[in-house]
Scaffold this motif. Structure first.
Motif, short mmCIF file in Angstrom:
data_model
loop_
_atom_site.label_atom_id
_atom_site.label_comp_id
_atom_site.label_asym_id
_atom_site.label_seq_id
_atom_site.Cartn_x
_atom_site.Cartn_y
_atom_site.Cartn_z
N ARG A 60 0.84 -1.21 0.00
CA ARG A 60 0.00 0.00 0.00
C ARG A 60 0.87 1.26 0.00
O ARG A 60 0.65 2.18 -0.76
CB ARG A 60 -0.95 0.00 1.19
CG ARG A 60 -1.88 1.20 1.22
CD ARG A 60 -2.94 1.19 2.32
NE ARG A 60 -2.56 0.59 3.58
CZ ARG A 60 -2.84 -0.68 3.95
NH1 ARG A 60 -3.52 -1.47 3.15
NH2 ARG A 60 -2.45 -1.15 5.11
N GLU A 61 1.90 1.28 0.86
CA GLU A 61 2.80 2.43 0.92
C GLU A 61 3.53 2.64 -0.40
O GLU A 61 3.66 3.76 -0.88
CB GLU A 61 3.81 2.24 2.06
CG GLU A 61 4.78 3.39 2.20
CD GLU A 61 5.79 3.16 3.32
OE1 GLU A 61 6.85 3.78 3.25
OE2 GLU A 61 5.52 2.36 4.23
N GLY A 62 3.97 1.55 -1.01
CA GLY A 62 4.66 1.65 -2.30
C GLY A 62 3.76 2.20 -3.39
O GLY A 62 4.17 3.04 -4.20
N VAL A 63 2.51 1.75 -3.42
CA VAL A 63 1.54 2.24 -4.42
C VAL A 63 1.27 3.72 -4.20
O VAL A 63 1.29 4.52 -5.14
CB VAL A 63 0.24 1.42 -4.36
CG1 VAL A 63 -0.88 2.11 -5.13
CG2 VAL A 63 0.46 0.01 -4.90
N LEU A 64 1.01 4.11 -2.96
CA LEU A 64 0.71 5.51 -2.67
C LEU A 64 1.90 6.41 -2.98
O LEU A 64 1.74 7.51 -3.52
CB LEU A 64 0.26 5.66 -1.21
CG LEU A 64 -1.07 4.97 -0.88
CD1 LEU A 64 -1.36 5.06 0.62
CD2 LEU A 64 -2.21 5.53 -1.71
N ASN A 65 3.13 5.95 -2.68
CA ASN A 65 4.32 6.73 -3.01
C ASN A 65 4.48 6.87 -4.52
O ASN A 65 4.82 7.95 -5.01
CB ASN A 65 5.58 6.09 -2.42
CG ASN A 65 5.69 6.30 -0.93
OD1 ASN A 65 5.08 7.20 -0.36
ND2 ASN A 65 6.47 5.45 -0.27
N ALA A 66 4.25 5.80 -5.26
CA ALA A 66 4.36 5.86 -6.72
C ALA A 66 3.35 6.83 -7.30
O ALA A 66 3.66 7.60 -8.22
CB ALA A 66 4.19 4.47 -7.33
N LEU A 67 2.13 6.82 -6.75
CA LEU A 67 1.11 7.75 -7.23
C LEU A 67 1.48 9.19 -6.91
O LEU A 67 1.30 10.09 -7.73
CB LEU A 67 -0.25 7.41 -6.63
CG LEU A 67 -0.94 6.18 -7.19
CD1 LEU A 67 -2.14 5.80 -6.33
CD2 LEU A 67 -1.34 6.38 -8.63
N ASP A 68 2.04 9.43 -5.72
CA ASP A 68 2.45 10.78 -5.32
C ASP A 68 3.57 11.31 -6.21
O ASP A 68 3.57 12.48 -6.59
CB ASP A 68 2.90 10.81 -3.86
CG ASP A 68 1.75 10.74 -2.89
OD1 ASP A 68 0.59 10.98 -3.31
OD2 ASP A 68 1.99 10.44 -1.71
N GLN A 69 4.53 10.45 -6.55
CA GLN A 69 5.67 10.88 -7.35
C GLN A 69 5.30 11.05 -8.82
O GLN A 69 5.92 11.85 -9.52
CB GLN A 69 6.83 9.88 -7.21
CG GLN A 69 7.40 9.87 -5.82
CD GLN A 69 8.43 8.79 -5.64
OE1 GLN A 69 8.74 8.04 -6.56
NE2 GLN A 69 8.96 8.67 -4.43
N GLY A 70 4.32 10.30 -9.29
CA GLY A 70 3.84 10.45 -10.66
C GLY A 70 4.79 9.98 -11.75
O GLY A 70 4.62 10.34 -12.91
N MET A 71 5.79 9.18 -11.42
CA MET A 71 6.75 8.72 -12.42
C MET A 71 6.50 7.28 -12.88
O MET A 71 7.09 6.83 -13.84
CB MET A 71 8.19 8.84 -11.87
CG MET A 71 8.58 10.27 -11.54
SD MET A 71 8.36 11.42 -12.91
CE MET A 71 9.63 10.84 -14.01
#
Length: 168
Positions: free
Chosen positions: A86-97
């Protein structure tokens, strides 16, 4: 440079059911597709799809050193049950890359940066998915439709994934 898709899952039949055709089409388009599994099981269905398989625990431990994929696909059930995922998905979405794609029956309510998309399966994808479903012993309970539906996070830069289009 080859594009990379990492698929994060616990259940092989679930991967085949919800994303099998899309994975075949990505492999046929030249992508490196790796299914990162937290469990074990008969890998034959994934071999039929033409994807590589790796251990999820090892991948999570080495995530910082691992080349980052252009797309990450995650089971919505695993998103809901594993805080690291969940943390990895949310971080990826926040970074947008990184494009983030989820599949499953339970859509997480906390994901407001995602939209419904679908992938139209090629004839080859439908055929390989049908064979993989049979190898996973779920062919009797699951049909192969012409499209697979996902939730997909929008990237800050243009997506390399022209095969996912907004679902109507």
């Amino acid at each position: 440079m080859r594009y990379r898709l990492d698929v994060v899952a616990t259940d092989i039949p679930e991967v085949v059911r919800y994303a099998g055709g899309w994975l075949v089409d990505r492999v046929m388009a030249g992508w490196d597709v790796t299914v990162l599994l937290s469990g074990s099981g008969d890998l034959r269905p994934l071999e039929i799809l033409g994807v590589d398989v790796a251990d999820l625990e090892g991948a999570l431990e080495m995530w910082a050193e691992r080349p980052h994929p252009q797309t990450v696909a995650v089971s919505s059930c695993l998103f809901g049950s594993d805080a690291r995922v969940r943390e990895g998905v949310l971080n990826a979405l926040d970074q947008g890359m990184t494009e983030v794609t989820l599949w499953g029956e339970h859509w997480p309510a906390e994901l407001d940066a995602v939209g419904s998309v679908e992938h139209r399966l090629s004839a080859a994808a439908r055929a390989f998915k049908a064979q993989a479903l049979a190898a996973a012993d779920v062919a009797d309970s699951v049909s192969v439709d012409g499209a697979e539906t996902f939730l997909c996070g929008v990237m800050a830069c243009p997506s390399v994934a022209a095969d996912l289009v907004p679902a109507s």
